[in-house]
Motif scaffolding. Structure first.
Motif, short mmCIF file in Angstrom:
data_model
loop_
_atom_site.label_atom_id
_atom_site.label_comp_id
_atom_site.label_asym_id
_atom_site.label_seq_id
_atom_site.Cartn_x
_atom_site.Cartn_y
_atom_site.Cartn_z
N TYR A 3 12.47 5.27 -12.29
CA TYR A 3 11.11 5.79 -12.14
C TYR A 3 10.09 4.68 -12.30
N ALA A 4 10.39 3.66 -13.11
CA ALA A 4 9.46 2.54 -13.28
C ALA A 4 9.32 1.75 -11.98
N THR A 5 10.41 1.63 -11.24
CA THR A 5 10.36 0.95 -9.94
C THR A 5 9.49 1.73 -8.96
N VAL A 6 9.61 3.05 -8.99
CA VAL A 6 8.80 3.90 -8.12
C VAL A 6 7.32 3.77 -8.49
N LEU A 7 7.03 3.82 -9.79
CA LEU A 7 5.64 3.69 -10.23
C LEU A 7 5.06 2.34 -9.82
N THR A 8 5.84 1.29 -9.97
CA THR A 8 5.39 -0.05 -9.60
C THR A 8 5.14 -0.13 -8.10
N ALA A 9 6.04 0.43 -7.32
CA ALA A 9 5.89 0.39 -5.86
C ALA A 9 4.63 1.14 -5.42
N LEU A 10 4.38 2.28 -6.02
CA LEU A 10 3.23 3.09 -5.61
C LEU A 10 1.93 2.67 -6.28
N ALA A 11 1.99 1.73 -7.21
CA ALA A 11 0.77 1.25 -7.87
C ALA A 11 -0.11 0.47 -6.90
N ASP A 12 0.49 -0.12 -5.89
CA ASP A 12 -0.27 -0.88 -4.90
C ASP A 12 -0.92 0.07 -3.90
N PRO A 13 -2.25 0.01 -3.73
CA PRO A 13 -2.91 0.95 -2.83
C PRO A 13 -2.46 0.84 -1.36
N THR A 14 -2.11 -0.35 -0.93
CA THR A 14 -1.63 -0.51 0.45
C THR A 14 -0.30 0.20 0.63
N ARG A 15 0.62 0.02 -0.32
CA ARG A 15 1.92 0.70 -0.23
C ARG A 15 1.76 2.20 -0.31
N ARG A 16 0.84 2.67 -1.17
CA ARG A 16 0.59 4.11 -1.25
C ARG A 16 0.12 4.64 0.09
N GLY A 17 -0.78 3.91 0.75
CA GLY A 17 -1.28 4.33 2.05
C GLY A 17 -0.18 4.38 3.10
N LEU A 18 0.68 3.36 3.11
CA LEU A 18 1.80 3.35 4.04
C LEU A 18 2.75 4.51 3.77
N PHE A 19 3.04 4.74 2.49
CA PHE A 19 3.92 5.84 2.11
C PHE A 19 3.34 7.18 2.56
N GLU A 20 2.05 7.38 2.35
CA GLU A 20 1.40 8.62 2.77
C GLU A 20 1.49 8.80 4.29
N ARG A 21 1.30 7.71 5.01
CA ARG A 21 1.39 7.77 6.47
C ARG A 21 2.80 8.19 6.91
N MET A 22 3.81 7.64 6.24
CA MET A 22 5.19 7.94 6.62
C MET A 22 5.65 9.31 6.13
N ARG A 23 4.89 9.94 5.27
CA ARG A 23 5.25 11.30 4.83
C ARG A 23 5.14 12.27 5.99
N HIS A 24 4.27 12.00 6.94
CA HIS A 24 4.01 12.94 8.02
C HIS A 24 4.89 12.72 9.25
N ARG A 25 5.31 11.46 9.46
CA ARG A 25 6.18 11.18 10.60
C ARG A 25 6.77 9.79 10.46
N ALA A 26 7.85 9.56 11.19
CA ALA A 26 8.47 8.23 11.21
C ALA A 26 7.56 7.27 11.95
N CYS A 27 7.51 6.03 11.47
CA CYS A 27 6.64 5.01 12.07
C CYS A 27 7.39 3.69 12.20
N THR A 28 7.02 2.94 13.21
CA THR A 28 7.55 1.58 13.35
C THR A 28 6.65 0.63 12.55
N VAL A 29 7.13 -0.59 12.34
CA VAL A 29 6.33 -1.59 11.63
C VAL A 29 5.03 -1.84 12.39
N GLY A 30 5.12 -1.90 13.70
CA GLY A 30 3.92 -2.13 14.51
C GLY A 30 2.89 -1.03 14.34
#
Length: 97
Positions: A3-30
């Motif tokens: 859980y500490a790894t998850v908290l650390t990963a989601l602590a970054d606002p950019t990663r949180r934004g990417l994660f939120e985007r991928m919650r709705h659909r699969a995305c490519t890096v581009g």
């Protein structure tokens, strides 16, 4: 303590934004790079962290790879938060003025 790894990963606002985007659909890096207005190598680094925390899965489709949020990676975090509630942290709020 995954859980500490998850908290650390989601602590970054950019990663949180990417994660939120991928919650709705699969995305490519581009697609994620365009969404976040970042370079693809930067997005790939963020995806590596999210994948290491068990929050993202990927699937190869020919030359492309698509990424999607993986909710099972949140399981240990939810268990940790539930244990805090069960340990009586909810009663602390009742004790506050």
């Amino acid at each position: 303590m995954a859980y500490a790894t998850v908290l650390t990963a989601l602590a970054d606002p950019t990663r949180r934004g990417l994660f939120e985007r991928m919650r709705h659909r699969a995305c490519t890096v581009g697609e994620l790079a365009t969404f976040a207005k970042l370079r693809q190598p930067t997005v790939s680094q963020h995806l590596r962290v999210l994948r290491g925390a068990g929050l993202v899965t990927d699937r190869r489709d020919g030359p492309r790879r698509s990424y999607r949020a993986y909710s099972a990676g949140m399981a240990e975090l939810w268990q940790y938060l539930a244990s805090l509630r069960e340990a009586g942290l909810g009663s602390l709020a009742a004790a506050e003025p």
